[in-house]
Write an enzyme that holds these catalytic residues in place. Structure first.
Site, PDB file in Angstrom:
ATOM      1  N   ALA A  79       0.947  -0.972  -0.481  1.00 26.48           N
ATOM      2  CA  ALA A  79      -0.029   0.294  -0.142  1.00 26.48           C
ATOM      3  C   ALA A  79       0.670   0.695  -0.241  1.00 26.48           C
ATOM      4  CB  ALA A  79      -0.752   0.487   0.888  1.00 26.48           C
ATOM      5  N   ASP A  80      -0.177   1.859  -0.691  1.00 25.99           N
ATOM      6  CA  ASP A  80       0.884   3.658  -0.578  1.00 25.99           C
ATOM      7  C   ASP A  80      -0.136   4.866  -0.377  1.00 25.99           C
ATOM      8  OD1 ASP A  80       4.049   5.266  -0.965  1.00 25.99           O
ATOM      9  OD2 ASP A  80       3.029   5.949  -2.029  1.00 25.99           O
ATOM     10  N   THR A  81       0.368   5.449   0.344  1.00 23.70           N
ATOM     11  CA  THR A  81      -0.906   6.562   1.090  1.00 23.70           C
ATOM     12  C   THR A  81      -0.520   7.855   0.928  1.00 23.70           C
ATOM     13  OG1 THR A  81      -1.625   5.313   2.596  1.00 23.70           O
ATOM     14  CG2 THR A  81      -1.802   7.725   2.843  1.00 23.70           C
TER      15      THR A  81
END
Length: 200
Positions: A79-81
């Site tokens: 994941a990446d935010t």
């Protein structure tokens, strides 16, 4: 306990979380999955004119690919935010002044938080991007000084942590709260369950 039993019956492959984020570790644990952690090393530079949703989707995919190459028989979740305001991607503060510059942009405004999630196993790739709108209160210079002194903003996208002290500066969110923390739990579980079912 029920989630663990269901996963056992489906003979789920070992799960790896491709992230060194303690927040993602805690969030994924809430879903009842057993998993290992392996931190990918990738270039997180933003491409020219790249939009936030494309950026987080690309990075989540690249992170997952790095780990699945090392562990091809595993189920890999990455994941990446990032934050975006007026089409500008907001990253982590590089200094106190940078944090203050970020907060001045966010102060009294809505901004968007995007998380790209990617699940890969045995050539199957599933992805999603989740968006949450966050309203920030108007911050005074004193607010900024006091918040920076807590050291909470260091290493956080947008220079704040909604699950921490920054909650008092956030009067409203529209969408997934866990997305803002760093891993949208409903959408993550959906991707994992879809992948598990496809392989059983």
């Amino acid at each position: 306990m029920l989630a663990l039993n269901i996963l056992h019956v489906k003979k789920m492959a070992p799960l790896i979380l491709a992230s060194g984020s303690p927040r993602r570790h805690e969030l994924l644990s809430q879903l009842g999955y057993a998993f290992d952690v392996c931190v990918p090393n990738i270039d997180e530079s933003v491409y020219a004119a790249e939009q936030a949703q494309c950026y987080v989707s690309r990075l989540a995919y690249e992170k997952a690919c790095v780990i699945v190459k090392k562990y091809p028989k595993h189920l890999v979740l990455a994941a990446d935010t990032c934050l975006s305001i007026q089409s500008e991607i907001i990253g982590k503060p590089m200094s106190k002044q940078h944090a203050f510059d970020i907060w001045q942009k966010l102060s009294g405004q809505y901004h968007d938080v995007y998380t790209g999630i990617c699940v890969i196993q045995e050539g199957i790739v599933r992805q999603n991007v989740v968006k949450t709108q966050v309203k920030f209160a108007i911050l005074s210079e004193q607010d900024m000084e006091e918040y920076w002194a807590t050291q909470e903003p260091i290493g956080k996208a947008g220079a704040y942590a909604i699950q921490g002290i920054a909650a008092k500066y956030i009067p409203e969110i529209i969408g997934s709260y866990t997305n803002v923390v760093g891993l949208p739990l409903y959408e993550t579980d959906q991707l994992l369950q879809q992948t598990i079912k496809a392989l059983n």
